[in-house]
Design a protein around this motif. Structure first.
Motif, PDB file in Angstrom:
ATOM      1  N   TRP A 171      35.209 101.902 129.233  1.00  0.00           N
ATOM      2  CA  TRP A 171      33.753 101.192 129.791  1.00  0.00           C
ATOM      3  C   TRP A 171      33.872 100.177 129.781  1.00  0.00           C
ATOM      4  O   TRP A 171      34.086  98.804 128.735  1.00  0.00           O
ATOM      5  CB  TRP A 171      32.909 102.868 129.188  1.00  0.00           C
ATOM      6  N   ASN A 172      32.723  99.546 130.814  1.00  0.00           N
ATOM      7  CA  ASN A 172      32.357  97.832 130.260  1.00  0.00           C
ATOM      8  C   ASN A 172      33.209  97.153 130.422  1.00  0.00           C
ATOM      9  O   ASN A 172      33.194  96.509 129.834  1.00  0.00           O
ATOM     10  CB  ASN A 172      30.969  98.348 129.638  1.00  0.00           C
ATOM     11  N   SER A 173      34.213  97.122 130.996  1.00  0.00           N
ATOM     12  CA  SER A 173      36.171  96.390 130.778  1.00  0.00           C
ATOM     13  C   SER A 173      35.658  94.561 131.530  1.00  0.00           C
ATOM     14  O   SER A 173      36.804  94.501 131.364  1.00  0.00           O
ATOM     15  CB  SER A 173      37.210  97.396 130.756  1.00  0.00           C
ATOM     16  N   GLY A 174      34.500  94.512 132.407  1.00  0.00           N
ATOM     17  CA  GLY A 174      33.962  93.650 132.949  1.00  0.00           C
ATOM     18  C   GLY A 174      35.451  93.703 134.110  1.00  0.00           C
ATOM     19  O   GLY A 174      36.061  94.968 134.756  1.00  0.00           O
ATOM     20  N   ALA A 175      35.422  92.958 135.286  1.00  0.00           N
ATOM     21  CA  ALA A 175      35.664  93.026 136.441  1.00  0.00           C
ATOM     22  C   ALA A 175      36.252  91.252 136.543  1.00  0.00           C
ATOM     23  O   ALA A 175      35.420  90.237 136.349  1.00  0.00           O
ATOM     24  CB  ALA A 175      35.542  93.379 137.487  1.00  0.00           C
ATOM     25  N   VAL A 176      37.422  90.910 137.580  1.00  0.00           N
ATOM     26  CA  VAL A 176      38.352  89.825 137.587  1.00  0.00           C
ATOM     27  C   VAL A 176      36.980  88.323 138.863  1.00  0.00           C
ATOM     28  O   VAL A 176      36.844  89.383 139.765  1.00  0.00           O
ATOM     29  CB  VAL A 176      39.434  89.451 137.381  1.00  0.00           C
ATOM     30  N   CYS A 177      36.053  88.051 138.431  1.00  0.00           N
ATOM     31  CA  CYS A 177      35.840  87.473 139.319  1.00  0.00           C
ATOM     32  C   CYS A 177      37.074  86.514 140.338  1.00  0.00           C
ATOM     33  O   CYS A 177      38.095  86.228 140.231  1.00  0.00           O
ATOM     34  CB  CYS A 177      35.073  85.712 138.811  1.00  0.00           C
ATOM     35  N   ARG A 178      36.221  86.710 141.410  1.00  0.00           N
ATOM     36  CA  ARG A 178      37.517  85.967 142.742  1.00  0.00           C
ATOM     37  C   ARG A 178      37.594  85.164 142.675  1.00  0.00           C
ATOM     38  O   ARG A 178      38.342  84.309 143.261  1.00  0.00           O
ATOM     39  CB  ARG A 178      37.178  86.490 144.010  1.00  0.00           C
ATOM     40  N   GLY A 179      36.701  83.993 142.140  1.00  0.00           N
ATOM     41  CA  GLY A 179      36.262  82.296 142.282  1.00  0.00           C
ATOM     42  C   GLY A 179      37.231  82.211 141.046  1.00  0.00           C
ATOM     43  O   GLY A 179      37.775  80.972 141.225  1.00  0.00           O
ATOM     44  N   CYS A 180      36.691  82.443 139.943  1.00  0.00           N
ATOM     45  CA  CYS A 180      37.567  81.807 138.840  1.00  0.00           C
ATOM     46  C   CYS A 180      38.356  82.154 138.357  1.00  0.00           C
ATOM     47  O   CYS A 180      38.792  82.186 136.948  1.00  0.00           O
ATOM     48  CB  CYS A 180      36.358  81.003 137.710  1.00  0.00           C
ATOM     49  N   SER A 181      38.569  83.720 138.199  1.00  0.00           N
ATOM     50  CA  SER A 181      39.672  84.601 137.825  1.00  0.00           C
ATOM     51  C   SER A 181      39.344  85.105 136.297  1.00  0.00           C
ATOM     52  O   SER A 181      40.711  85.512 135.410  1.00  0.00           O
ATOM     53  CB  SER A 181      41.267  83.971 137.565  1.00  0.00           C
ATOM     54  N   HIS A 182      38.327  84.489 136.138  1.00  0.00           N
ATOM     55  CA  HIS A 182      37.279  85.135 134.492  1.00  0.00           C
ATOM     56  C   HIS A 182      37.489  86.602 134.436  1.00  0.00           C
ATOM     57  O   HIS A 182      37.149  87.208 135.131  1.00  0.00           O
ATOM     58  CB  HIS A 182      37.056  84.132 134.107  1.00  0.00           C
ATOM     59  N   ARG A 183      37.481  87.364 133.463  1.00  0.00           N
ATOM     60  CA  ARG A 183      36.710  88.636 133.316  1.00  0.00           C
ATOM     61  C   ARG A 183      35.529  88.633 132.787  1.00  0.00           C
ATOM     62  O   ARG A 183      35.002  88.128 132.210  1.00  0.00           O
ATOM     63  CB  ARG A 183      37.802  89.245 131.983  1.00  0.00           C
ATOM     64  N   ILE A 184      34.622  89.369 134.251  1.00  0.00           N
ATOM     65  CA  ILE A 184      33.267  89.072 133.611  1.00  0.00           C
ATOM     66  C   ILE A 184      32.354  90.515 133.548  1.00  0.00           C
ATOM     67  O   ILE A 184      32.955  91.550 134.277  1.00  0.00           O
ATOM     68  CB  ILE A 184      32.966  88.629 135.053  1.00  0.00           C
ATOM     69  N   CYS A 185      31.346  90.433 132.702  1.00  0.00           N
ATOM     70  CA  CYS A 185      31.125  91.478 132.614  1.00  0.00           C
ATOM     71  C   CYS A 185      29.608  92.158 133.826  1.00  0.00           C
ATOM     72  O   CYS A 185      29.711  90.478 134.037  1.00  0.00           O
ATOM     73  CB  CYS A 185      30.366  91.416 131.165  1.00  0.00           C
ATOM     74  N   SER A 186      29.027  92.497 133.517  1.00  0.00           N
ATOM     75  CA  SER A 186      28.563  93.723 134.900  1.00  0.00           C
ATOM     76  C   SER A 186      27.017  92.484 134.641  1.00  0.00           C
ATOM     77  O   SER A 186      26.527  92.184 136.069  1.00  0.00           O
ATOM     78  CB  SER A 186      28.396  95.075 134.841  1.00  0.00           C
ATOM     79  N   LYS A 187      26.920  92.229 133.744  1.00  0.00           N
ATOM     80  CA  LYS A 187      25.537  91.339 133.372  1.00  0.00           C
ATOM     81  C   LYS A 187      25.411  90.225 134.422  1.00  0.00           C
ATOM     82  O   LYS A 187      24.435  89.670 135.139  1.00  0.00           O
ATOM     83  CB  LYS A 187      24.957  91.170 131.820  1.00  0.00           C
ATOM     84  N   CYS A 188      26.574  89.701 134.290  1.00  0.00           N
ATOM     85  CA  CYS A 188      27.098  87.725 134.749  1.00  0.00           C
ATOM     86  C   CYS A 188      27.405  87.788 136.100  1.00  0.00           C
ATOM     87  O   CYS A 188      28.224  86.772 135.779  1.00  0.00           O
ATOM     88  CB  CYS A 188      27.780  87.238 133.858  1.00  0.00           C
TER      89      CYS A 188
END
Ligand SMILES: Nc1nc2c(ncn2[C@@H]2O[C@H](COP(=O)(O)OP(=O)(O)O)[C@@H](O)[C@H]2O)c(=O)[nH]1
Ligand SMILES: [Mg+2]
Ligand SMILES: [Zn+2]
Ligand SMILES: [Zn+2]
Lengths: 218, 430
Positions: free
Chosen positions: B70-87
Motif C-alpha cells: 500500500w502507498n507504494s508510490g508510482a513512477v512519474c512519466r517525466g523523471c522516472s522517479h517513484r512518487i507518493c500520491s501527495k507529490c
C-alpha cells in the motif's frame, strides 16, 4: 516603465502593406487613442501593453486561472526598402496580425505575398496568424467585401476580423484572439510527446558496447 | 540584412528602437533567470540529502517512506522517479510529480518553448539564442556606453561584449576589491574565449564521429586545466530539457559503500602499489578509458557561507572493472590547490549511469573561493577495496564571486583523464 512582474512575455508582430493602419491600430490598442496623422514607420518599432489573460478550456469555458501577460507588439514598415529588415524580425515573433486596408483592393491582393513571407521567415511554417481588414469605418470607400476576405482566411485556416483603428471596433478582440492562439500553441508545443529522446542517456546503454580503446598522446 | 545600407537618420531611429527592446530584454532575462533558479531550488530540495538513508524506498520529492504494497508510490512519466500520491499534480489525463510539473510551467513562462520551436527551423549556430534585434545591436557596437559593469558571465559568453567591458576596466587602477576580482574573472574568460574557436572545431569533429560519449582525447591535447575547463564549458548544457533526464535505473539506488573504505584504501595506492591492472596507477597506459559525463550544480549560500555542490548523476561511465564489466561508482570532491574539503557521495552498484542527487557542503568564505578549483572525480569501488579512477572534472570557483544564478543550475561536464602535471601521486582518495 516596465518591471518583471508578469507571467508571460508574448511577442506579436503586425505586418501588411504601408498605409493599411498597422501603426494606428497598435496605438489604438495600447493607448486607446486615434491619431489621424500619417507618420511613416521607419523600419521597425514596438509598443507594449500589460493584459490579464484568462485561461480557457478547449471547450471555451474559463478555468478561472488568470495570468499577467506583457505584450510586446512589433510594428513593421510595409515599404520595400525596409523589407529585409522587417522580415528578419518575423522570426522572433510568436504570433502575427496580417493587416490589409478594406478600402484598398491592392493591399488585400498583397496578403498572399505577406503570407509567403511569413512562411519563409517566421519561427515555423504555420505560425499563428489573424487576418485583419482595417478601416471598417470607411464603409463608403470599401473595396474588399467581407465574404472575399473570409474565404481567404478560411483557406489559410486563420481567423478574420474587420476592425477600425479610428473607432476602436474589434481591435481588442483581434489581439486577444491572437494571444489566445499563441497560448494554446505553447501548450501543444510543450505537451506533445518528444519526437526523439535527446542524447544516448538511459535505456539504451551506449556504454554496453565495449568502449573503444583509445591511446592518446598524453 | 545590413543596417549600413540605410540612411544614417533611419538607422539611428532603428537603433533607438533596438535599445528600447534591449531594456525589455534585460528585464525579461532577469525574470527568466529567477524562474530557472527557483526551479533549481525546487529540484535541489527534492534531491536526496546525503545524510539520508539510501536503499530505503522513499518518495523522490518528499522523502516519505513508501510501502511495499500500500502507498507504494508510482513512477512519474517525466523523471522516472517513484512518487507518493501527495507529490503529484494532475493535469489532463496524466499526472506529473511536483518537479516535473514546475519544469513544464517554467518552459511556458520563460518562453523556452518558443526558442525550441524556432531552433527547429533556424538552427542555433552560436551557442546562444539571440533575437534579430539583439544581433543587430551587437553589430553596431552601441552597447559600450551602457555596459560598464561586466554582464553576468557564463554560461554563454558574448565575446565582443566582454572584450568591450574589459577595455573599460583595464583603464582603472587595480585595487584589492571585488571589482578587482571581477576583472580577473573577466580576463580569465577572455583567455578562454580567445582560443575557443579552434578547440571547438575539434570538439565538434570528435563529437560527431563518436557519438559524443568520449571526449577524453580532446582534453588531453593540451594538459593545462584551463583547457579542460574550456572543454567542459563548451559542453555545458544549461537548457531545461537536460535538467530532468534520468537514467532508467535511477530507482534502484544501491546501498552506501561506507566511508571507512576510503582510508584503508588510500595508503595502498598513494603508496605506489601501482601496476595492478584494475587499480589506477600513475602510469596512464594502465588506466581505464575515461568516458562519460558528470552532472553538477554549484551554489554559494551566502547565509551559511558555504559552497553547496549538488552531485546530480553520471552517464555513460566506463566500466571500472572492464573484464567483469562491473561498475560501482561514487563521486569525490576536493577543493584545490590545498585539497581541502574532502567529500564523497554514496556508492552506487552495477551502473554506468548512477544517480546521486546528493548535496555536499563546503564551508568557506566567498572571497576565499577565488583562485580555487573544485575537483570532482569519479571512482569505481572494486573488490578488495580497490578504487579505480573513472575520470574527473576541474571547475574554477572564481566565478562564484560573481552572482550568477543562471549558472547555478545543473550542468553536464565531460569527464577528463587526470592532468599529467605532477599531480599524479595525489589522486588518492584520502
Ligand atoms: N478612417 C480610418 N483611418 C485609419 C484607420 N487606421 C489607420 N487610418 C489612417 O490610415 C493612415 C495610415 O495609417 P498607419 O497606421 O500609419 O499605417 P501603416 O503604414 O500600416 O502603419 C493614417 O492616416 C491613419 O490615420 C482606420 O481604422 N480608419
Ligand atoms: Mg506604420
Ligand atoms: Zn512525496
Ligand atoms: Zn517527475
Amino acid at each position: 516603465m516596465t518591471d518583471g512582474d508578469y507571467d508571460y512575455l508574448i511577442k506579436l508582430l503586425a505586418l501588411g502593406d504601408s498605409g493599411v493602419g498597422k501603426t494606428t491600430f497598435l496605438y489604438r490598442y495600447t493607448d486607446n487613442k486615434f491619431n489621424p496623422k500619417f507618420i511613416t514607420t521607419v523600419g521597425i518599432d514596438f509598443r507594449e501593453k500589460r493584459v490579464v489573460y484568462t485561461a480557457s478550456n478547449p471547450n471555451g469555458t474559463t478555468t478561472g486561472k488568470t495570468f499577467k501577460v506583457h505584450l510586446q507588439l512589433w510594428d513593421t514598415a510595409g515599404q520595400e526598402r525596409f523589407r529585409s529588415l522587417t522580415t528578419a524580425f518575423f522570426r522572433d515573433a510568436m504570433g502575427f496580425l496580417l493587416m490589409f486596408d478594406l478600402t484598398s483592393q491592392q493591399s488585400f491582393l498583397n496578403v498572399r505575398n505577406w503570407m509567403s513571407q511569413l512562411q519563409a521567415n517566421a519561427y515555423c511554417e504555420n505560425p499563428d496568424i489573424v487576418l485583419v481588414g482595417n478601416k471598417a469605418d470607411l464603409s463608403d470607400q470599401r473595396e474588399v467585401q467581407e465574404k472575399q476576405a473570409k474565404e481567404l482566411a478560411d483557406k489559410y485556416g486563420i481567423p478574420y476580423f474587420e476592425t477600425s483603428a479610428a473607432t476602436g471596433a474589434e481591435v481588442d478582440k483581434t489581439v486577444i484572439t491572437l494571444l489566445d492562439l499563441v497560448m494554446k500553441r505553447m501548450e501543444q508545443c510543450v505537451d506533445k510527446p518528444p519526437a526523439e529522446s535527446a542524447n544516448g542517456n538511459g535505456a539504451t546503454k551506449l556504454g554496453d558496447a565495449q568502449p573503444v580503446e583509445k591511446k592518446c598522446a598524453c | 540584412m545590413d543596417l549600413s545600407l540605410l540612411q544614417a537618420l533611419d538607422r539611428d531611429r532603428i537603433l533607438e528602437v533596438l535599445q528600447r527592446d534591449k531594456q525589455l530584454r534585460i528585464i525579461e532575462e532577469d525574470r527568466v533567470r529567477r524562474m530557472k533558479y527557483e526551479l533549481q531550488e525546487l529540484r535541489r530540495k527534492g534531491a536526496k540529502s546525503f545524510a539520508r538513508q539510501y536503499g530505503e524506498r522513499t518518495c523522490a520529492r518528499c522523502q516519505r517512506p513508501l510501502g511495499k504494497f500500500w502507498n507504494s508510490g508510482a513512477v512519474c512519466r517525466g523523471c522516472s522517479h517513484r512518487i507518493c500520491s501527495k507529490c503529484r499534480v494532475v493535469g489532463g489525463l496524466d499526472w506529473k510529480c511536483t518537479v516535473c510539473h514546475a519544469y513544464r510551467e517554467v518552459k511556458f513562462r520563460t518562453g523556452e518553448w518558443f526558442l525550441e520551436e524556432k531552433a527547429k527551423k533556424f538552427p542555433v549556430i552560436t551557442d546562444k539564442y539571440e533575437t534579430v534585434g539583439e544581433n543587430l545591436l551587437r553589430t553596431y557596437n552601441v552597447l559600450s556606453h551602457i555596459s560598464v559593469v561586466p554582464p553576468t558571465p557564463p554560461p554563454h559568453l558574448d565575446h565582443q561584449f566582454l572584450n568591450r567591458s574589459m577595455d573599460l576596466k583595464n583603464s582603472k587602477p587595480f585595487t584589492k576589491s571585488v571589482e578587482n576580482l571581477m576583472v580577473s574573472f573577466t580576463s580569465h574568460i577572455r583567455k578562454i574565449s580567445n582560443s575557443q574557436n579552434d578547440v571547438r572545431d575539434d570538439l565538434l569533429t570528435v563529437a560527431s564521429s563518436r557519438s559524443g560519449s568520449d571526449f577524453s582525447c580532446v582534453a588531453q591535447k593540451s594538459l593545462s586545466d584551463t583547457d579542460i575547463n574550456k572543454c567542459s564549458r563548451l559542453f555545458k548544457v544549461p537548457s531545461l530539457p537536460n535538467l530532468f533526464k534520468r537514467s532508467k535505473d535511477s530507482d534502484q539506488e544501491g546501498s552506501s559503500t561506507g566511508a571507512e573504505e576510503d582510508t584503508s584504501f588510500s595508503s595502498e595506492y598513494s603508496g605506489g602499489k601501482r601496476g595492478s591492472t584494475s587499480s589506477i596507477g600513475t602510469d596512464l597506459s594502465d588506466t581505464v578509458t575515461v568516458s562519460g559525463e558528470l552532472e553538477l550544480a554549484l551554489t554559494y549560500n551566502t547565509y551559511t557561507s558555504c559552497l553547496e555542490i549538488t552531485v546530480g548523476s553520471c552517464r555513460n561511465l566506463s566500466y571500472g572493472d572492464s573484464k567483469r564489466r562491473k561498475c560501482h561508482p561514487c563521486v569525490k570532491l576536493h577543493v584545490l590547490p590545498d585539497k581541502s574539503g574532502k567529500m564523497k557521495t554514496s556508492g552506487k552498484r552495477n551502473t554506468t549511469s548512477p544517480v546521486y542527487n546528493e548535496v555536499l557542503k563546503y564551508d568557506i568564505e566567498r572571497h576565499l573561493l577565488f583562485g580555487k578549483r573544485l575537483q570532482a572525480s569519479v571512482w569505481h569501488s572494486g573488490t578488495l577495496k580497490k578504487k579505480v579512477f573513472l575520470g574527473e572534472v576541474l571547475i574554477p570557483l572564481d566565478g562564484w564571486t560573481v552572482e550568477d544564478k543562471a549558472s547555478e543550475g545543473f550542468n553536464w561536464y565531460p569527464l577528463c583523464p587526470k592532468v599529467c602535471d605532477g599531480f599524479t601521486g595525489h589522486y588518492s582518495s584520502d
